[in-house]
Write an enzyme that holds these catalytic residues in place. Structure first.
Site, PDB file in Angstrom:
ATOM      1  N   ASP A 264      11.168  -3.452  -8.412  1.00  0.00           N
ATOM      2  CA  ASP A 264      10.645  -2.768  -7.217  1.00  0.00           C
ATOM      3  C   ASP A 264      12.311  -2.578  -6.160  1.00  0.00           C
ATOM      4  O   ASP A 264      12.894  -2.946  -6.327  1.00  0.00           O
ATOM      5  CB  ASP A 264       9.399  -3.025  -6.261  1.00  0.00           C
TER       6      ASP A 264
ATOM      7  N   ASP B 193      12.795  -1.142  -2.824  1.00  0.00           N
ATOM      8  CA  ASP B 193      12.711  -1.236  -0.966  1.00  0.00           C
ATOM      9  C   ASP B 193      12.190  -2.041  -0.987  1.00  0.00           C
ATOM     10  O   ASP B 193      10.877  -2.636  -1.441  1.00  0.00           O
ATOM     11  CB  ASP B 193      11.800  -0.377   0.341  1.00  0.00           C
TER      12      ASP B 193
HETATM   13  C1  BG6 Z   1       7.521   2.539  -0.691  1.00  0.00           C
HETATM   14  C2  BG6 Z   1       7.758   1.566   0.804  1.00  0.00           C
HETATM   15  O1  BG6 Z   1       8.872   1.890  -1.304  1.00  0.00           O
HETATM   16  O2  BG6 Z   1       7.838   3.529  -0.957  1.00  0.00           O
HETATM   17  C3  BG6 Z   1       7.053   1.461   1.984  1.00  0.00           C
HETATM   18  O3  BG6 Z   1       7.143  -0.061   0.132  1.00  0.00           O
HETATM   19  C4  BG6 Z   1       6.797   3.619   2.356  1.00  0.00           C
HETATM   20  O4  BG6 Z   1       7.124   1.270   3.150  1.00  0.00           O
HETATM   21  C5  BG6 Z   1       7.286   3.955   0.329  1.00  0.00           C
HETATM   22  O5  BG6 Z   1       5.816   4.039   2.686  1.00  0.00           O
HETATM   23  C6  BG6 Z   1       7.211   5.439   0.483  1.00  0.00           C
HETATM   24  O6  BG6 Z   1       8.455   5.644   1.166  1.00  0.00           O
HETATM   25  P1  BG6 Z   1       9.117   8.021   1.289  1.00  0.00           P
HETATM   26  O7  BG6 Z   1      10.629   7.156   1.444  1.00  0.00           O
HETATM   27  O8  BG6 Z   1       8.439   8.233   0.470  1.00  0.00           O
HETATM   28  O9  BG6 Z   1       8.638   7.057   2.602  1.00  0.00           O
HETATM   29 MG    MG Z   2       8.879  -3.410  -1.736  1.00  0.00          MG
END
Ligand code: BG6
Ligand code: MG
Length: 226
Positions: free
Chosen positions: A11, A13
């Site tokens: 993963d 984030d």
């Molecule tokens: C995930 C995060 O990786 O991506 C979430 O854990 C986030 O918190 C999701 O909402 C979507 O991200 P983005 O950048 O498309 O808004």
């Molecule tokens: Mg994550």
């Protein structure tokens, strides 16, 4: 069935870099603007969840989900994203979480393929800023999948693109929804974070500095031979 580790799917984030904190800060600001109470504890439920689904969950907190038109919701999601994009502007390779580069290097030394499974539409931008784009054998992001985590689709797709059977893969996640997705994909799950929240994982570490390739490989082999 070959009992061997062939790929590790990460993963992004909260595992490779601390952008989970930036998502939190951006949602916190938006919630304040909307007058919705937003806590760190509630934020745990948003980890691994897509932007629009996260917004719906936040609005539902104050029963405000019916107060906005679809267009207004899109604008709110865009506002959150612009707050988030401002926060990730300054990301550099120094922001790779401690222990991750060493863990990736150890995996490569053992000829293990490396994949990324992130539901973030900003995944490529973040990976580029971390200078990790070329380190990964495949990257699956929000654009190529129909269902977000906890659906296993994103991990299955990464395994498919790597040409590896899910049973020969390890997935690494900091989100409960992510660990659920890894297990549903039939992979071995490594959780990073709270023991109770990530209880479904096969192996749990508090922080990325604790990741040890040999230890994870041993646990994987033991599980596969059970
Ligand atoms: C995930 C995060 O990786 O991506 C979430 O854990 C986030 O918190 C999701 O909402 C979507 O991200 P983005 O950048 O498309 O808004
Ligand atoms: Mg994550």
């Amino acid at each position: 069935m070959e009992k061997q580790l062939k790929a590790i799917i990460f993963d992004l984030d909260g595992v490779i870099t601390d952008t989970a904190e930036y998502h939190f800060l951006a949602w916190q600001t938006l919630s304040e603007e909307l007058g919705i109470p937003f806590t760190r504890q509630f934020n745990e439920e948003l980890k691994g969840i897509s932007r629009m689904e996260s917004l719906e969950k936040i609005l539902a907190l104050s029963r405000k989900q019916n107060e906005f038109t679809e267009k207004e919701k899109e604008n709110l999601a865009a506002r959150k994203n612009s707050l988030y994009c401002r926060l990730i502007e300054k990301i550099t390779p120094k922001d790779i979480l401690p222990g991750i580069s060493e863990f990736i290097a150890a995996s490569k030394l053992h000829n293990i393929k490396i994949g990324l499974a992130s539901v973030s539409k900003n995944a490529f931008t973040v990976m580029r800023r971390l200078e990790l784009l070329n380190e990964f054998d495949t990257i699956v992001d929000a654009k190529t999948i129909k269902n977000g985590k906890p659906d296993p689709e994103i991990f299955m797709r990464a395994a498919e693109q790597l040409g590896v059977n899910p049973v020969n893969c390890i997935g690494i996640e900091d989100a409960e929804a992510g660990v659920t997705a890894i297990k549903a994909a039939g992979m071995f799950a490594v959780g990073i974070g709270d023991q109770q929240r990530l209880a479904q994982a096969d192996l749990i570490y508090h922080v990325t500095t604790e990741l040890r390739f040999d230890e994870i490989l041993n646990a994987f082999v033991k599980k596969l031979n059970q």
